[in-house]
Design a protein around this motif. Structure first.
Motif, short mmCIF file in Angstrom:
data_model
loop_
_atom_site.label_atom_id
_atom_site.label_comp_id
_atom_site.label_asym_id
_atom_site.label_seq_id
_atom_site.Cartn_x
_atom_site.Cartn_y
_atom_site.Cartn_z
N TYR A 1 39.57 36.39 53.53
CA TYR A 1 39.72 37.42 52.84
C TYR A 1 40.33 38.40 53.73
N LYS A 2 41.90 38.63 53.00
CA LYS A 2 42.19 40.05 54.34
C LYS A 2 41.95 40.20 55.79
N ASN A 3 42.54 38.54 56.32
CA ASN A 3 42.29 37.96 57.46
C ASN A 3 40.95 37.79 57.91
N GLN A 4 39.93 37.69 57.14
CA GLN A 4 38.74 38.23 58.24
C GLN A 4 38.24 36.42 57.68
N SER A 5 37.64 36.62 57.81
CA SER A 5 36.70 34.34 57.95
C SER A 5 34.82 35.44 57.44
N TYR A 6 35.18 34.34 56.97
CA TYR A 6 33.50 34.78 55.77
C TYR A 6 32.40 33.03 56.19
N THR A 7 31.38 32.74 56.72
CA THR A 7 30.33 31.53 56.35
C THR A 7 29.53 32.02 54.93
N LEU A 8 29.07 31.67 54.36
CA LEU A 8 28.34 31.78 52.46
C LEU A 8 27.25 30.78 52.79
N THR B 1 29.39 43.84 49.68
CA THR B 1 29.22 42.35 49.93
C THR B 1 30.26 41.70 48.92
N ALA B 2 30.10 42.12 47.24
CA ALA B 2 31.08 40.97 47.17
C ALA B 2 32.83 41.37 46.95
N ALA B 3 32.53 42.29 46.88
CA ALA B 3 34.64 42.85 47.46
C ALA B 3 34.73 43.20 48.88
N MET B 4 33.96 42.77 49.56
CA MET B 4 34.31 42.73 51.51
C MET B 4 35.29 41.15 50.92
N ILE B 5 33.99 39.67 50.15
CA ILE B 5 34.90 38.53 50.71
C ILE B 5 35.80 37.82 48.99
N GLY B 6 36.09 39.34 48.77
CA GLY B 6 37.46 39.64 47.45
C GLY B 6 36.92 39.46 45.94
N LEU B 7 35.45 39.90 46.11
CA LEU B 7 35.38 39.29 44.99
C LEU B 7 34.48 40.82 44.00
N THR B 8 35.09 40.80 42.63
CA THR B 8 34.99 41.65 41.58
C THR B 8 33.32 41.94 40.75
N GLU B 9 33.44 43.21 39.94
CA GLU B 9 31.93 42.60 39.12
C GLU B 9 32.09 42.26 38.61
N LEU C 1 37.86 32.16 45.48
CA LEU C 1 37.75 32.38 47.04
C LEU C 1 38.95 31.56 46.88
N THR C 2 39.32 31.76 48.61
CA THR C 2 39.89 31.12 50.09
C THR C 2 39.31 30.29 50.39
N ILE C 3 39.46 28.89 50.24
CA ILE C 3 37.93 28.12 51.63
C ILE C 3 39.06 28.30 52.47
N LYS C 4 38.11 27.63 53.35
CA LYS C 4 38.76 27.75 54.82
C LYS C 4 37.89 26.66 55.62
N ASN C 5 37.73 25.47 55.52
CA ASN C 5 36.40 24.71 55.87
C ASN C 5 37.52 24.19 57.90
N ARG C 6 37.35 25.46 58.26
CA ARG C 6 36.92 25.37 59.50
C ARG C 6 36.26 25.06 60.62
#
Length: 521
Positions: A112-119, A51-59, A3-8
């Motif tokens: 991920y893919k120029n979109q930011s997400y908070t987990l 949802t996993a694919a949306m944030i760049g995770l695979t099965e 995961l690409t971490i971005k702690n803004r």
């Protein structure tokens, strides 16, 4: 798992200077650093591959031990510092002061893919905002959150997403009906995904404390990262921000009304600045079309958050956000103009939405009376909202009013009541309706396709969720998986799943979890 971490949020906004995990008032901070409670024996029972694919995770990632460890709170990702957010809010119309993430812990922000997400983990343990609670969640409420997040997304309504549902291996004591009979339940954790979890209340707390420095910091941060299209300066920047939030909120509420969704707890701390549905507690779908129904036992007396009130409550909540942003603008005229425009535009949007539900593309003056008459008729006898509107699309231009009534009869809970005055009233309405659709250019098939695209066949009825909960409590997750799959295609005819396109069974009328629900989780 990469995961690409971005702690803004934690890098650019002020943190609580006190790092102890003790319940307290937190001043001059947007968040407090806090670690999740380590579960004794975490187990993944369901994950959303989408949802996993949306944030760049695979099965393959989902099947890994690392996935279970991270999204249960057992392991902290390298380079991350989990935190709970500080915010305030109005609850049931009353100022509640500081609230905050009492049982939610944000793990990190990613890109991920120029979109930011908070987990965010919900049910991950105590935080400085937990007040007298333990910060944990149970399997019952976690299943409801997990299923509804994905159901709403596939209905086309903006929402948080749910990545995973975990058992913690620990027991949690809960009084499900607040009647003095607590019992132990299985503990669980859901990982929620959203652009951010910033709420109306995030601004309210700084305004209430006259902390204008941090109010502006948070507003500027929010605009910079989540509304970069706003390029105005000074007070106009904050007005444009408020206008955009109001517009997104209006669109979300139209979506709720379209499918018959009732949130149940529309407090200002449960309103996202992204205009997405958050905090799935005692929600529900209208079974019978009762505009005054609320699923929340806490709201039973006053029914503040009943279905018909949701548009007005959203506007009331926007007034509170306007008050919170006022110190950055220092004049009321612009804010009032936006609030007035919300009400006007909502009526237009609602009219367009309802015309879509009944298959009317061309706007005629008679449409308002047609819609008003329909809403009144739906309350003459207990009528299933979802079944009625879905079956309405089967009516053709050549049907008789009597034949049309037969086509929707499966929606009536008490068909024996559809006689005399009630039958005559319906036949009168169908006479008008058939006359009206004959003025439309679209063919019967075209109209049916357009109606079926906005009137879902499958929604997450409370009894469906309750059946999944009861099975899961016995370690049978097949029903959870089946319902999750059905809700991915709510507008499609799904052979083999017709059993879910049916009225609420009689046993579900009064059963706990299938009719009214509490905030207990």
């Amino acid at each position: 798992m990469n995961l690409t971490i971005k702690n803004r949020f934690t890098a650019e906004l002020p943190a609580d200077a006190d790092t102890s995990n003790t319940t307290r008032q937190v001043a001059n901070a947007c968040f407090s650093y806090v670690l999740p409670t380590i579960p004794s024996n975490p187990k993944l029972i369901h994950a959303s591959i989408e949802t996993a694919a949306m944030i760049g995770l695979t099965e393959e990632d989902i099947r890994s031990e690392t996935f279970t460890a991270v999204f249960s709170g057992k392991k902290i990702l390298d380079g991350t510092t989990p935190y709970a957010m500080c915010y305030a809010g109005h609850q049931f119309g009353n100022w509640a002061g500081q609230l905050g993430d009492g049982r939610a812990i944000n793990l990190t922000e990613i890109e991920y893919k120029n979109q930011s997400y908070t987990l965010q983990l919900k049910g991950a343990g105590k935080t400085p905002y937990s007040r007298n609670a333990d910060g944990l969640a149970v399997l019952r409420s976690s299943i409801r959150e997990h299923l509804c997040s994905e159901a709403m997304h596939h209905l086309g309504i903006p929402t948080t997403r749910s990545l995973s549902l975990m058992l913690t291996g620990d027991s949690v004591l809960r009084d499900i009906l607040y009647n003095g009979n607590p019992a132990y339940e299985k503990g669980a954790v859901v990982c929620r995904v959203a652009p951010s979890f910033i709420r109306f209340g995030s601004f309210e707390i700084f305004a209430a404390r006259n902390d204008l420095k941090n109010l502006q910091l948070l507003a500027d941060f929010t605009i910079k990262y989540y509304y970069p299209e706003i390029i105005s300066e000074g007070k106009d920047k904050y007005l444009d921000f408020f206008k955009t939030v109001a517009g997104n909120t209006r669109k979300m509420i139209i979506g709720w009304q379209r499918v018959g969704f009732v949130h149940g707890v529309m407090n200002t701390d449960n309103m996202s600045i992204h205009g997405i549905t958050i905090d799935y507690g005692p929600y529900g779908w209208l079974e019978d079309y009762n505009p005054h129904w609320t699923p929340n036992t806490t709201d039973l007396q006053h029914k503040r958050y009943r279905y018909v009130n949701q548009p007005e409550i959203a506007l009331w909540n926007l007034y509170q956000l306007a008050n919170a942003l006022y110190p950055l603008i220092e004049e009321t005229s612009g804010l009032e103009e936006i609030l007035n425009a919300y009400a006007i535009q909502f009526e237009r949007d609602y009219s367009e939405m309802m015309r879509g539900k009944i298959g009317i593309a061309l706007h005629n003056p008679e449409d308002t009376a047609l819609v008003t008459g329909l809403v009144e008729n739906l309350q003459l006898s207990e009528t299933d909202m979802t079944l009625f509107f879905r079956n309405l699309s089967t009516i053709t231009k050549t049907d008789t009013p009597e034949g049309a009534l037969v086509k929707v009869q499966d929606a009536f809970y008490k068909p024996e009541e559809i006689k005399d005055r009630i039958s005559d009233t319906w036949i009168f309405w169908f006479t008008q309706y058939i006359h009206r659709i004959n003025k439309e250019m679209a063919s019967d098939n075209q109209r049916k396709a357009s109606m079926d695209a906005v009137n879902p066949k499958y929604v997450l009825r409370n009894y469906m969720a309750q059946l999944a909960i009861e099975a899961a409590d016995k370690e049978d997750y097949s029903l959870l998986e089946e319902i999750h799959d059905v809700l991915k295609k709510p507008y499609d005819n799904q052979p083999g799943y017709e059993k879910w396109f049916a009225k609420r069974p009689d046993w579900a009328r009064e059963k706990v979890g299938s009719s009214m629900l509490s905030c207990s989780s």
